[in-house]
Design a protein around this motif. Structure first.
Motif, PDB file in Angstrom:
ATOM      1  N   GLN A   1       2.996   7.643 -11.931  1.00 36.61           N
ATOM      2  CA  GLN A   1       4.042   7.504 -10.919  1.00 36.61           C
ATOM      3  C   GLN A   1       3.954   6.108 -10.333  1.00 36.61           C
ATOM      4  O   GLN A   1       2.853   5.583 -10.126  1.00 36.61           O
ATOM      5  CB  GLN A   1       3.897   8.543  -9.809  1.00 36.61           C
ATOM      6  N   VAL A   2       5.103   5.522 -10.056  1.00 36.99           N
ATOM      7  CA  VAL A   2       5.180   4.150  -9.553  1.00 36.99           C
ATOM      8  C   VAL A   2       5.807   4.152  -8.158  1.00 36.99           C
ATOM      9  O   VAL A   2       6.886   4.720  -7.951  1.00 36.99           O
ATOM     10  CB  VAL A   2       6.022   3.265 -10.505  1.00 36.99           C
ATOM     11  N   LEU A   3       5.111   3.512  -7.210  1.00 34.00           N
ATOM     12  CA  LEU A   3       5.644   3.366  -5.856  1.00 34.00           C
ATOM     13  C   LEU A   3       5.373   1.954  -5.354  1.00 34.00           C
ATOM     14  O   LEU A   3       4.348   1.359  -5.683  1.00 34.00           O
ATOM     15  CB  LEU A   3       4.986   4.359  -4.895  1.00 34.00           C
ATOM     16  N   GLN A   4       6.276   1.439  -4.539  1.00 33.11           N
ATOM     17  CA  GLN A   4       6.073   0.124  -3.949  1.00 33.11           C
ATOM     18  C   GLN A   4       5.102   0.213  -2.782  1.00 33.11           C
ATOM     19  O   GLN A   4       5.115   1.168  -2.007  1.00 33.11           O
ATOM     20  CB  GLN A   4       7.383  -0.479  -3.460  1.00 33.11           C
ATOM     21  N   LEU A   5       4.227  -0.797  -2.673  1.00 32.53           N
ATOM     22  CA  LEU A   5       3.269  -0.876  -1.574  1.00 32.53           C
ATOM     23  C   LEU A   5       3.287  -2.292  -1.022  1.00 32.53           C
ATOM     24  O   LEU A   5       2.857  -3.228  -1.690  1.00 32.53           O
ATOM     25  CB  LEU A   5       1.863  -0.524  -2.068  1.00 32.53           C
ATOM     26  N   ASP A   6       3.778  -2.450   0.190  1.00 27.95           N
ATOM     27  CA  ASP A   6       3.850  -3.754   0.843  1.00 27.95           C
ATOM     28  C   ASP A   6       2.869  -3.756   2.013  1.00 27.95           C
ATOM     29  O   ASP A   6       3.161  -3.234   3.084  1.00 27.95           O
ATOM     30  CB  ASP A   6       5.272  -4.030   1.334  1.00 27.95           C
ATOM     31  N   LEU A   7       1.695  -4.342   1.795  1.00 33.12           N
ATOM     32  CA  LEU A   7       0.639  -4.289   2.793  1.00 33.12           C
ATOM     33  C   LEU A   7       0.848  -5.262   3.950  1.00 33.12           C
ATOM     34  O   LEU A   7      -0.009  -5.364   4.827  1.00 33.12           O
ATOM     35  CB  LEU A   7      -0.716  -4.535   2.132  1.00 33.12           C
ATOM     36  N   THR A   8       1.987  -5.942   3.970  1.00 30.81           N
ATOM     37  CA  THR A   8       2.340  -6.694   5.174  1.00 30.81           C
ATOM     38  C   THR A   8       3.038  -5.789   6.186  1.00 30.81           C
ATOM     39  O   THR A   8       3.289  -6.210   7.317  1.00 30.81           O
ATOM     40  CB  THR A   8       3.255  -7.892   4.848  1.00 30.81           C
ATOM     41  N   GLN A   9       3.353  -4.572   5.758  1.00 30.17           N
ATOM     42  CA  GLN A   9       4.059  -3.624   6.626  1.00 30.17           C
ATOM     43  C   GLN A   9       3.116  -2.478   6.998  1.00 30.17           C
ATOM     44  O   GLN A   9       3.268  -1.347   6.554  1.00 30.17           O
ATOM     45  CB  GLN A   9       5.316  -3.099   5.917  1.00 30.17           C
ATOM     46  N   LEU A  10       2.121  -2.804   7.788  1.00 28.26           N
ATOM     47  CA  LEU A  10       1.108  -1.814   8.175  1.00 28.26           C
ATOM     48  C   LEU A  10       1.336  -1.349   9.615  1.00 28.26           C
ATOM     49  O   LEU A  10       1.865  -2.113  10.426  1.00 28.26           O
ATOM     50  CB  LEU A  10      -0.291  -2.430   8.039  1.00 28.26           C
ATOM     51  N   PRO A  11       0.956  -0.099   9.923  1.00 29.82           N
ATOM     52  CA  PRO A  11       0.220   0.838   9.068  1.00 29.82           C
ATOM     53  C   PRO A  11       1.092   1.699   8.174  1.00 29.82           C
ATOM     54  O   PRO A  11       0.582   2.443   7.338  1.00 29.82           O
ATOM     55  CB  PRO A  11      -0.495   1.716  10.093  1.00 29.82           C
ATOM     56  N   ALA A  12       2.416   1.606   8.308  1.00 31.58           N
ATOM     57  CA  ALA A  12       3.308   2.536   7.609  1.00 31.58           C
ATOM     58  C   ALA A  12       3.140   2.478   6.093  1.00 31.58           C
ATOM     59  O   ALA A  12       3.249   3.503   5.408  1.00 31.58           O
ATOM     60  CB  ALA A  12       4.756   2.245   7.981  1.00 31.58           C
ATOM     61  N   ALA A  13       2.854   1.292   5.542  1.00 33.91           N
ATOM     62  CA  ALA A  13       2.783   1.146   4.091  1.00 33.91           C
ATOM     63  C   ALA A  13       1.747   2.069   3.465  1.00 33.91           C
ATOM     64  O   ALA A  13       1.914   2.541   2.331  1.00 33.91           O
ATOM     65  CB  ALA A  13       2.479  -0.305   3.723  1.00 33.91           C
ATOM     66  N   ALA A  14       0.671   2.354   4.173  1.00 34.59           N
ATOM     67  CA  ALA A  14      -0.407   3.174   3.616  1.00 34.59           C
ATOM     68  C   ALA A  14       0.016   4.617   3.381  1.00 34.59           C
ATOM     69  O   ALA A  14      -0.708   5.382   2.725  1.00 34.59           O
ATOM     70  CB  ALA A  14      -1.629   3.121   4.529  1.00 34.59           C
ATOM     71  N   GLU A  15       1.184   5.013   3.879  1.00 34.86           N
ATOM     72  CA  GLU A  15       1.690   6.363   3.618  1.00 34.86           C
ATOM     73  C   GLU A  15       1.914   6.605   2.132  1.00 34.86           C
ATOM     74  O   GLU A  15       2.017   7.762   1.694  1.00 34.86           O
ATOM     75  CB  GLU A  15       2.986   6.589   4.400  1.00 34.86           C
TER      76      GLU A  15
END
Length: 263
Positions: free
Chosen positions: A59-73
């Motif tokens: 499965q492929v999902l985008q992860l933008d770690l400049t958008q924390l903490p929400a990105a870790a969802e």
């Protein structure tokens, strides 16, 4: 970690380079793979294709770690989708190349957000799922030889990688009662696009400052990650595995900087 036919690993930034190699190596070992990307969706889809060819789910999902903490969802999304989570490889990284006296606070914070804050939040969410499952798990932080020695003119990167190594050790202590093993893999120079190299340059490029005389190949990092996800590593936690062709024995970058400063 209880081995089963449906073990799941999430590898961050697995659209290319070390992350992609780790995803494929773990798929060969029997893991279904959660794949994340920041800006290269096509690369992530290519990784997923390789995993599917090996008979595993992807499965492929985008992860933008400049958008924390929400990105870790994203970690929770993978766990819900696959029905479990057994291993996390924190591979996403960034670097702000500037000397200490010139580094802006914005670049300092951006590097820490991606390298350290993001890894902390992703690992925390992954560990919570592993604890709830009650079957142990594995977390691997991809650090760098610069977890152990400074990289000239890259103070934010050096500090963040040192922090990432320390995070792994603290996690290893606190998570050991749950059977969750936490380790770091610390690559030296690896033939990847971030180093302006192709993978095949690992076998052809000359690096005389490194004792083995060449850069490393991504598979030489992925093989260690795969071992850390295996039953053979069941008694290993809180360690940092340096894979650098002997770089740490001589650290030619620091010597070169001192020589330049003396001119």
């Amino acid at each position: 970690m209880t081995q089963s036919a449906s073990n799941v690993a999430v590898v961050t930034a697995s659209d290319s380079g070390i992350g992609k190699a780790c995803a494929i190596a773990l798929a060969k070992q029997g893991f279904d793979i959660g794949i994340t990307w920041h800006s290269d969706q096509r690369g992530a889809e290519d990784t997923a294709g390789e995993v599917l060819k090996l008979g595993r789910k992807a499965q492929v999902l985008q992860l933008d770690l400049t958008q924390l903490p929400a990105a870790a969802e994203v970690i929770d999304q993978f766990s819900r989708s696959f029905g479990r989570l057994d291993m996390l490889v924190n591979n996403a990284g960034a670097s702000a190349g500037a000397p200490f006296l010139d580094l802006s606070y914005e670049d300092w914070r951006s590097t820490f957000s991606i390298v350290l804050d993001g890894a902390f939040l992703c690992a925390q969410r992954a560990a919570r799922h592993m604890v709830k499952q009650g079957q142990g798990g594995r977390i691997v932080n991809i650090t760098s030889v610069h977890e152990h020695t400074p990289l000239p003119a890259a103070v934010a990167y050096t500090a963040a990688k040192h922090g990432l190594g320390g995070l792994a050790k603290s996690m290893a202590l606190e998570l050991s009662p749950y059977g969750i093993l936490v380790n770091s893999v610390a690559p030296g120079m690896i033939a990847t696009p971030i180093n302006d190299m192709r993978e095949e340059d690992a076998w052809t490029a000359k690096e005389p400052g490194i004792p083995l005389g060449r850069p490393g190949h991504v598979d030489e990092i992925a093989s260690m990650v795969a071992w850390l996800g295996s039953e053979g590593a069941a008694y290993t936690t809180g360690q940092s595995f340096i894979i650098d062709g002997g770089f740490m024995l001589v650290n030619p970058q620091f010597k070169a900087q001192k020589a330049q400063a003396g001119k």
